[in-house]
Structures are given as structure tokens and as C-alpha cells.
Design an enzyme around this catalytic site. Structure first.
Site, PDB file in Angstrom:
ATOM      1  N   GLY A  19       0.878  -1.173   0.000  1.00 58.55           N
ATOM      2  CA  GLY A  19       0.000   0.000   0.000  1.00 58.55           C
ATOM      3  C   GLY A  19       0.915   1.223   0.000  1.00 58.55           C
ATOM      4  CB  VAL A  70      -0.721   0.426   9.328  1.00 57.97           C
ATOM      5  CG1 VAL A  70      -1.016   1.863   9.722  1.00 57.97           C
ATOM      6  CG2 VAL A  70       0.724   0.090   9.672  1.00 57.97           C
ATOM      7  CB  SER A  71      -5.186  -1.871   6.838  1.00 60.25           C
ATOM      8  OG  SER A  71      -4.107  -1.961   5.949  1.00 60.25           O
ATOM      9  NE  ARG A 119      -3.859  10.788  16.156  1.00 63.08           N
ATOM     10  CZ  ARG A 119      -4.433   9.932  15.319  1.00 63.08           C
ATOM     11  NH1 ARG A 119      -5.147   8.926  15.792  1.00 63.08           N
ATOM     12  NH2 ARG A 119      -4.308  10.092  14.024  1.00 63.08           N
ATOM     13  CG  HIS A 174      -6.482   2.240  16.639  1.00 65.71           C
ATOM     14  ND1 HIS A 174      -5.934   3.354  17.205  1.00 65.71           N
ATOM     15  CD2 HIS A 174      -6.526   2.489  15.311  1.00 65.71           C
ATOM     16  CE1 HIS A 174      -5.666   4.244  16.255  1.00 65.71           C
ATOM     17  NE2 HIS A 174      -6.020   3.745  15.101  1.00 65.71           N
TER      18      HIS A 174
HETATM   19  N1  APR Z   1      -2.802  -4.400  -2.498  1.00 66.08           N
HETATM   20  C1  APR Z   1      -1.937  -3.382  -2.345  1.00 66.08           C
HETATM   21  N2  APR Z   1      -2.327  -2.106  -2.177  1.00 66.08           N
HETATM   22  C2  APR Z   1      -3.635  -1.863  -2.162  1.00 66.08           C
HETATM   23  C3  APR Z   1      -4.611  -2.877  -2.291  1.00 66.08           C
HETATM   24  C4  APR Z   1      -4.138  -4.192  -2.470  1.00 66.08           C
HETATM   25  N3  APR Z   1      -4.972  -5.232  -2.612  1.00 66.08           N
HETATM   26  N4  APR Z   1      -5.843  -2.312  -2.248  1.00 66.08           N
HETATM   27  C5  APR Z   1      -5.663  -0.983  -2.068  1.00 66.08           C
HETATM   28  N5  APR Z   1      -4.336  -0.713  -2.020  1.00 66.08           N
HETATM   29  C6  APR Z   1      -3.663   0.575  -1.879  1.00 66.08           C
HETATM   30  C7  APR Z   1      -4.393   1.701  -2.611  1.00 66.08           C
HETATM   31  O1  APR Z   1      -4.179   1.635  -4.013  1.00 66.08           O
HETATM   32  C8  APR Z   1      -3.761   2.925  -1.961  1.00 66.08           C
HETATM   33  O2  APR Z   1      -2.632   3.395  -2.695  1.00 66.08           O
HETATM   34  O3  APR Z   1      -3.611   1.008  -0.551  1.00 66.08           O
HETATM   35  C9  APR Z   1      -3.304   2.406  -0.587  1.00 66.08           C
HETATM   36  C10 APR Z   1      -4.009   3.096   0.554  1.00 66.08           C
HETATM   37  O4  APR Z   1      -3.581   4.406   0.554  1.00 66.08           O
HETATM   38  P1  APR Z   1      -4.510   5.659   0.891  1.00 66.08           P
HETATM   39  O5  APR Z   1      -5.795   5.523   0.182  1.00 66.08           O
HETATM   40  O6  APR Z   1      -3.673   6.877   0.699  1.00 66.08           O
HETATM   41  O7  APR Z   1      -4.848   5.454   2.441  1.00 66.08           O
HETATM   42  P2  APR Z   1      -3.905   5.782   3.674  1.00 66.08           P
HETATM   43  O8  APR Z   1      -4.222   7.127   4.196  1.00 66.08           O
HETATM   44  O9  APR Z   1      -2.509   5.458   3.337  1.00 66.08           O
HETATM   45  O10 APR Z   1      -4.456   4.736   4.752  1.00 66.08           O
HETATM   46  C11 APR Z   1      -4.229   3.348   4.598  1.00 66.08           C
HETATM   47  O11 APR Z   1      -3.995   2.941   6.949  1.00 66.08           O
HETATM   48  O12 APR Z   1      -4.267   4.254   8.834  1.00 66.08           O
HETATM   49  C12 APR Z   1      -4.864   3.315   7.979  1.00 66.08           C
HETATM   50  O13 APR Z   1      -7.217   3.872   8.120  1.00 66.08           O
HETATM   51  C13 APR Z   1      -6.079   3.855   7.283  1.00 66.08           C
HETATM   52  O14 APR Z   1      -6.884   1.729   6.517  1.00 66.08           O
HETATM   53  C14 APR Z   1      -6.219   2.918   6.133  1.00 66.08           C
HETATM   54  C15 APR Z   1      -4.758   2.591   5.795  1.00 66.08           C
END
Ligand code: APR
Length: 314
Positions: A10, A121-122, A154, A178
Site C-alpha cells: 500500500g 496498519v490498515s 497523540r 484502537h
Molecule cells: N494491495 C496493495 N495495495 C492496495 C490494495 C491491495 N490489494 N488495495 C488498495 N491498495 C492501496 C491503494 O491503491 C492505496 O494506494 O492502498 C493504498 C491506501 O492508501 P490511501 O488511500 O492513501 O490510504 P492511507 O491514508 O494510506 O491509509 C491506509 O492505513 O491508517 C490506515 O485507516 C487507514 O486503513 C487505512 C490505511
């Protein structure tokens, strides 16, 4: 000695910013992986970050890719893949989509980096990390979640702002899930060694705890188009460092608790020792009756979340 290999799945806001902090701290070589989309986003971000290295002064090879083969043999894998929270969305709304995404990621990691420590982290974190444990089949000590370091940061920031002191002198601990039920531990919060309860009254402290509980939502409300990433990424990089450098940090993380705190097989935020092996020890504290009640409530919320996830067709 060869450099450590860190893969970040990601390459969005949290993933790319984690890569940034890890590179700046020269923690190792980094692979940024994302799904194929318009343009070649992970490659572009990796190259851009590499080009900062002569200026900032770090030696780190940063690769962007769509191919898990490039992540093979990673020492640490960070999972930030998923969709981020939008205004009005709770972390739980993310449950179904992100459970499928992190499950598919864990499936890949299992074969490409079988010896890795995985940091999830997700969100919703407490459920996602449970999903990764199940799909990867890794031992629980090698699958943990990032939440406590961020929540505590925080809390420490708000305490330092309120008291007009350096954040460096504020030491604190939060436990539990969390989410809205996270458990502050005033008995484990001090400023320059002085218990926080001697520096502010319980009303002010409670207001700060409340702001900490909704710390993520506060940022979502301000950003409007996404959720927090600088602090979540810094928190994740601190965990990566603890593993890569075998630092034995005592920090709060979402760890799999079986007998510990009587949790019974769920992920929940607890103080742990984090080193090269992952979760090397869970610290079991004697809780006050209030802390115990709050912690039980928080575990209840985590169990509910996991039950909802387990009922989904994943
Ligand atoms: N494999 C790899 N990457 C993926 C997949 C997958 N199957 N599905 C989605 N992604 C990628 C998206 O393309 C995107 O680039 O995950 C990334 C997520 O990035 P953002 O949308 O910018 O989100 P972000 O703010 O980074 O948050 C990601 O972390 O803190 C947590 O709640 C937040 O669950 C969220 C995660």
C-alpha cells in the site's frame, strides 16, 4: 552485513510516508508495493524518494512495484493497503473492504516472506490484524498491529500542549482497542518523572483523554479527503526500527493476547517488548479496578468487531 529489507504494502499516504521515515532513519532497503493503477504510482514515489537521498544523506535502495516477487525475503512487512476513512465513516465501516484487501495481502506474504514480522496498519486495526494472523498462519509473535504508539503519541502531544512542556518529557501509556474505547492509564503517565495527576486535575486530564480518543476523527474532519498519515507513519517506522535494530522497545502495540489480561485470543493494545523476533514479551500490569473495567469494555468492542468480520463472506 547486508541491509535489512522492509516491504510496505500500500503506497498511499501512510505507506509512502512510512517509507519516507524509514529511509530517513536509514533502516534498510525499502520495497513499496501497490496495485496496478493509472500511472506507475509506487515506482514514481520510490524514485522520487531515492532522489532525496543525496540531499538528506541516507543510503537506501527504494523500489516501487506491483509484483510481490520484489518483496521476497523481507525482514519486516508493513501492511497499509486498503481504503482510508472518509468524513462520517467510522473505522468499522471500512471492515468488509479492508478485510478482503488485507487477507489477499497476507496470502501473498505467507509465501514470499515466510520469515517476516508483519506490522498491520490498515483499519479497523484490531480486526485487520486478526485477519492477517489467520490468513498468514504466522506465529502470533510475528504479527502485530500499529495503534498504541500513535494513540500514545497523540495523548503525549496534547498533554505537552496543555502543560506547556516539551513532548520529550511526557511519557504515557494507553491500552485497549484502537477506537473510542481506548484505555488511558493515568498511573503510567508522567511528565519529567512527575505523575501527571500531580500536575493537572482529573477534569482537564479527562478532556485530553477524550480528545485523544477521537484524535483520528479530528484529523479526518479537517482533511475532508482522507485520514491522518504523518503520525501513523512515524509510529509505524518506530516499530520497524525496533525490529530491524532489535531494540527491545517497551511500547504499546496491538498484540495477540491469549491468557494475558484474560483476553482469550484477540488482538488488543498492550505494552510489549518489541525486538527482532517481533513481540518478545507482553507486559502484564496489575490494573486498578477502573482500568480493569475500561479494559474489559474495550475488549468487548474488539470482540464485537471481530465477530462482525467473521460473519462476513470473505
Ligand atoms: N494491495 C496493495 N495495495 C492496495 C490494495 C491491495 N490489494 N488495495 C488498495 N491498495 C492501496 C491503494 O491503491 C492505496 O494506494 O492502498 C493504498 C491506501 O492508501 P490511501 O488511500 O492513501 O490510504 P492511507 O491514508 O494510506 O491509509 C491506509 O492505513 O491508517 C490506515 O485507516 C487507514 O486503513 C487505512 C490505511
Amino acid at each position: 552485513m547486508s541491509r535489512a529489507k522492509i516491504s510496505i504494502i500500500g503506497a498511499g499516504n501512510v505507506g509512502a510516508t512510512t517509507a519516507h521515515w524509514c529511509a530517513a532513519a536509514e533502516l534498510g532497503d525499502i520495497v513499496l508495493l501497490d496495485i496496478p493503477q493509472v500511472g506507475d504510482m509506487p515506482k514514481g514515489k520510490a524514485l522520487d524518494l531515492m532522489q532525496a537521498s543525496p540531499i538528506v544523506g541516507f543510503d537506501s535502495r527504494i523500489v516501487g512495484t506491483n509484483d510481490y516477487a520484489d518483496t521476497a525475503g523481507s525482514q519486516v512487512v508493513v501492511i497499509t493497503a486498503g481504503i482510508a476513512r472518509k468524513p462520517g465513516m467510522s473505522r468499522d465501516d471500512l471492515l468488509s473492504t479492508n478485510a478482503k484487501i488485507v487477507g489477499s495481502v497476507a496470502e501473498q506474504i505467507k509465501t514470499t516472506s515466510p520469515g517476516a514480522v508483519i506490522i498491520v496498519v490498515s483499519n479497523p486495526l484490531d480486526a485487520m490484524v486478526q485477519r492477517v494472523l489467520k490468513v498468514s498462519g504466522f506465529p502470533p509473535k510475528r504479527v502485530l498491529g500499529q495503534a498504541g504508539v500513535l494513540d500514545t503519541a497523540r495523548y503525549r502531544t496534547f498533554l505537552a500542549m496543555e502543560l506547556g512542556v516539551s513532548v520529550e518529557d511526557v511519557s504515557a501509556l494507553l491500552m485497549g482497542g484502537h477506537g473510542d474505547t481506548m484505555v488511558p492509564m493515568p498511573s503510567c503517565t508522567s511528565v519529567g518523572g512527575i505523575p501527571v495527576t500531580r500536575l493537572m486535575d482529573s477534569k482537564r486530564l479527562e478532556a485530553i483523554v477524550e480528545r485523544t480518543r477521537s484524535g483520528g476523527a479530528e484529523i479526518v474532519g479537517l482533511l475532508k479527503t482522507g485520514s491522518a498519515y504523518y503520525a501513523p507513519a512515524a509510529a509505524t517506522a518506530q516499530m520497524v526500527e525496533a525490529i530491524i535494530r532489535d531494540k527491545k522497545r517497551l511500547i504499546p502495540c496491538a498484540a495477540y493476547c491469549e491468557k494475558e489480561y484474560g483476553v482469550g485470543g484477540y488482538y488488543v493494545g498492550v505494552p510489549i517488548i518489541l525486538g527482532a523476533q517481533g513481540v518478545e514479551r507482553i507486559i502484564e500490569l496489575e490494573l486498578t479496578s477502573q482500568e480493569r473495567a475500561d479494559f474489559q469494555k474495550s475488549i468487548g468492542a474488539v470482540k464485537e468487531l471481530v465477530a462482525v468480520m467473521n460473519a462476513l463472506p470473505l
